[in-house]
Design a protein around this motif. Structure first.
Motif, short mmCIF file in Angstrom:
data_model
loop_
_atom_site.label_atom_id
_atom_site.label_comp_id
_atom_site.label_asym_id
_atom_site.label_seq_id
_atom_site.Cartn_x
_atom_site.Cartn_y
_atom_site.Cartn_z
N VAL A 43 0.85 -1.20 0.00
CA VAL A 43 0.00 0.00 0.00
C VAL A 43 0.87 1.24 0.00
CG1 VAL A 43 -1.59 1.37 1.42
CG2 VAL A 43 -2.03 -1.06 1.04
N GLY A 44 1.87 1.29 0.88
CA GLY A 44 2.78 2.43 0.92
C GLY A 44 3.50 2.63 -0.39
N TYR A 45 3.96 1.54 -0.97
CA TYR A 45 4.72 1.61 -2.23
C TYR A 45 3.85 2.14 -3.37
CZ TYR A 45 7.68 0.12 -6.11
OH TYR A 45 8.46 0.11 -7.24
N PHE A 46 2.69 1.50 -3.58
CA PHE A 46 1.86 1.87 -4.73
C PHE A 46 1.10 3.18 -4.51
CE2 PHE A 46 2.38 -2.70 -5.63
CZ PHE A 46 2.98 -2.57 -6.87
N LEU A 47 0.66 3.44 -3.28
CA LEU A 47 -0.05 4.68 -3.00
C LEU A 47 0.88 5.88 -3.18
CD1 LEU A 47 -2.80 5.80 -2.14
CD2 LEU A 47 -2.01 5.70 0.22
N PHE A 48 2.10 5.75 -2.69
CA PHE A 48 3.06 6.84 -2.87
C PHE A 48 3.36 7.04 -4.34
CE2 PHE A 48 7.40 8.54 -3.15
CZ PHE A 48 7.21 9.74 -2.49
N ASP A 49 3.50 5.95 -5.08
CA ASP A 49 3.77 6.06 -6.51
C ASP A 49 2.65 6.82 -7.22
OD1 ASP A 49 5.53 5.44 -8.69
OD2 ASP A 49 4.07 3.92 -9.36
N LEU A 50 1.40 6.55 -6.83
CA LEU A 50 0.25 7.22 -7.44
C LEU A 50 0.14 8.69 -7.01
CD1 LEU A 50 -2.53 4.51 -7.06
CD2 LEU A 50 -1.50 5.31 -9.19
N MET A 51 0.53 8.99 -5.78
CA MET A 51 0.31 10.33 -5.23
C MET A 51 1.61 11.12 -5.05
SD MET A 51 -2.66 9.53 -2.48
CE MET A 51 -2.96 11.28 -2.29
N ARG A 52 2.69 10.66 -5.64
CA ARG A 52 3.99 11.29 -5.43
C ARG A 52 3.97 12.80 -5.73
NH1 ARG A 52 9.43 9.52 -5.22
NH2 ARG A 52 10.82 11.25 -5.68
N ASP A 53 3.41 13.18 -6.87
CA ASP A 53 3.41 14.60 -7.24
C ASP A 53 2.64 15.45 -6.23
OD1 ASP A 53 4.91 13.99 -9.48
OD2 ASP A 53 3.15 13.84 -10.81
N VAL A 54 1.48 14.98 -5.81
CA VAL A 54 0.68 15.71 -4.83
C VAL A 54 1.43 15.83 -3.51
CG1 VAL A 54 -1.46 15.65 -3.48
CG2 VAL A 54 -1.50 15.02 -5.90
N ILE A 55 2.04 14.74 -3.08
CA ILE A 55 2.79 14.74 -1.82
C ILE A 55 3.98 15.69 -1.90
CG2 ILE A 55 4.23 13.32 -0.30
CD1 ILE A 55 2.27 10.98 -0.95
N MET A 56 4.70 15.64 -3.00
CA MET A 56 5.88 16.51 -3.15
C MET A 56 5.49 17.98 -3.23
SD MET A 56 8.54 14.79 -2.87
CE MET A 56 8.75 13.06 -2.64
N ILE A 116 8.39 -4.74 18.24
CA ILE A 116 8.35 -5.19 19.64
C ILE A 116 7.87 -4.13 20.62
CG2 ILE A 116 10.09 -6.98 19.38
CD1 ILE A 116 12.14 -5.07 20.52
N THR A 117 7.71 -2.91 20.16
CA THR A 117 7.27 -1.83 21.04
C THR A 117 5.81 -1.47 20.74
OG1 THR A 117 7.99 -0.11 19.50
CG2 THR A 117 9.59 -0.85 21.16
N PRO A 118 5.23 -0.61 21.55
CA PRO A 118 3.84 -0.19 21.29
C PRO A 118 3.69 0.76 20.09
CG PRO A 118 4.48 0.24 23.59
CD PRO A 118 5.70 -0.18 22.87
N ILE A 119 4.78 1.12 19.45
CA ILE A 119 4.71 1.98 18.26
C ILE A 119 3.98 1.19 17.17
CG2 ILE A 119 6.03 3.19 16.48
CD1 ILE A 119 8.33 3.34 18.58
N PRO A 120 2.95 1.77 16.55
CA PRO A 120 2.19 1.02 15.55
C PRO A 120 3.07 0.56 14.37
CG PRO A 120 1.01 3.01 16.17
CD PRO A 120 2.38 3.10 16.79
N LEU A 121 2.97 -0.71 14.04
CA LEU A 121 3.72 -1.28 12.94
C LEU A 121 3.34 -0.64 11.60
CD1 LEU A 121 5.75 -3.48 12.04
CD2 LEU A 121 3.81 -5.05 11.86
N GLN A 122 2.13 -0.09 11.53
CA GLN A 122 1.68 0.53 10.30
C GLN A 122 2.62 1.66 9.85
OE1 GLN A 122 -0.22 -0.21 12.94
NE2 GLN A 122 -2.21 -0.96 12.31
N ILE A 123 3.20 2.36 10.80
CA ILE A 123 4.14 3.45 10.47
C ILE A 123 5.34 2.88 9.72
CG2 ILE A 123 5.71 5.17 11.45
CD1 ILE A 123 3.65 5.42 13.77
N ALA A 124 5.91 1.81 10.23
CA ALA A 124 7.08 1.19 9.60
C ALA A 124 6.72 0.60 8.24
CB ALA A 124 7.67 0.13 10.51
N MET A 125 5.55 -0.03 8.14
CA MET A 125 5.15 -0.63 6.87
C MET A 125 5.04 0.42 5.78
SD MET A 125 2.20 -3.39 8.06
CE MET A 125 0.97 -2.12 8.11
N LEU A 126 4.35 1.50 6.10
CA LEU A 126 4.18 2.55 5.10
C LEU A 126 5.50 3.23 4.76
CD1 LEU A 126 0.82 4.07 6.36
CD2 LEU A 126 1.18 2.59 4.36
N ALA A 127 6.32 3.50 5.78
CA ALA A 127 7.63 4.14 5.53
C ALA A 127 8.50 3.25 4.65
CB ALA A 127 8.34 4.43 6.86
N ALA A 128 8.48 1.95 4.92
CA ALA A 128 9.28 1.02 4.12
C ALA A 128 8.76 0.97 2.68
CB ALA A 128 9.26 -0.38 4.74
#
Length: 181
Positions: A62-75, A104-116
């Motif tokens: 999701v992070g990979y393809f969504l960013f690819d689709l929205m890169r211009d808007v995000i930038m 392993i911490t309470p930090i949501p894994l979703q943040i790491a998934m999307l960043a990766a």
């Protein structure tokens, strides 16, 4: 679900959902289930890990393809190419430990998934870091249930914030060592 023939597939699905869209810790389900089904303790931990890895891969995509689709808007509206390049470089150098620590911490894994996914971080390294973090988390819970049985839930409730603080301190020290070596 405790005595259902679909118990293990339900654990896998619950873990997938927890790692992608439901930000409620899976431990609330795992501890009582492991206490009641001690004969399947390690298999429950394994299936929770498998579900998390499937969910993590979906989140990465999701992070990979969504960013690819929205890169211009995000930038144009959220960041610059230079800031993004700096973030991408940081993920290249420290991404493994960032992903591992969110496992392993309470930090949501979703943040790491999307960043990766957004930074096109190495998928094998992403999955390895996620697996290592979640194995520590889920098999750690299984080990607690194995050692303390029905007292596990009370122990977790009693020492939850102390364990979280300790985990964050250890991870903070590792990050500090990595950054200032």
């Amino acid at each position: 679900m405790i005595h259902s023939k679909h118990m293990l597939s339900s654990v896998t699905l619950a873990s997938l959902l927890e790692s992608t869209i439901i930000p409620i810790p899976l431990e609330a389900l795992l501890v009582p289930l492991m206490q009641k089904r001690r004969e399947k303790l390690w298999l429950i931990a394994l299936m929770a890990t498998v579900g998390c890895l499937i969910g993590a891969l979906l989140g990465y995509l999701v992070g990979y393809f969504l960013f690819d689709l929205m890169r211009d808007v995000i930038m144009q509206n959220m960041t610059t190419e230079a800031q993004f390049a700096s973030f991408q470089k940081r993920m290249e150098t420290d991404g493994f430990w960032f992903i591992f620590s969110t496992g392993i911490t309470p930090i949501p894994l979703q943040i790491a998934m999307l960043a990766a996914g957004v930074t096109a971080y190495s998928i094998p390294l992403f999955l390895l870091a996620t697996a290592m973090g979640r194995v520590i988390r889920y098999f750690g819970i299984a080990a607690l249930v194995y050692c303390f049985g029905d007292k596990t839930e009370k122990l977790i409730r009693r020492y939850k914030w102390q364990a979280g603080v300790l985990a964050l301190c250890i991870i903070g020290m590792v990050w500090w060592l990595i950054l200032f070596k």
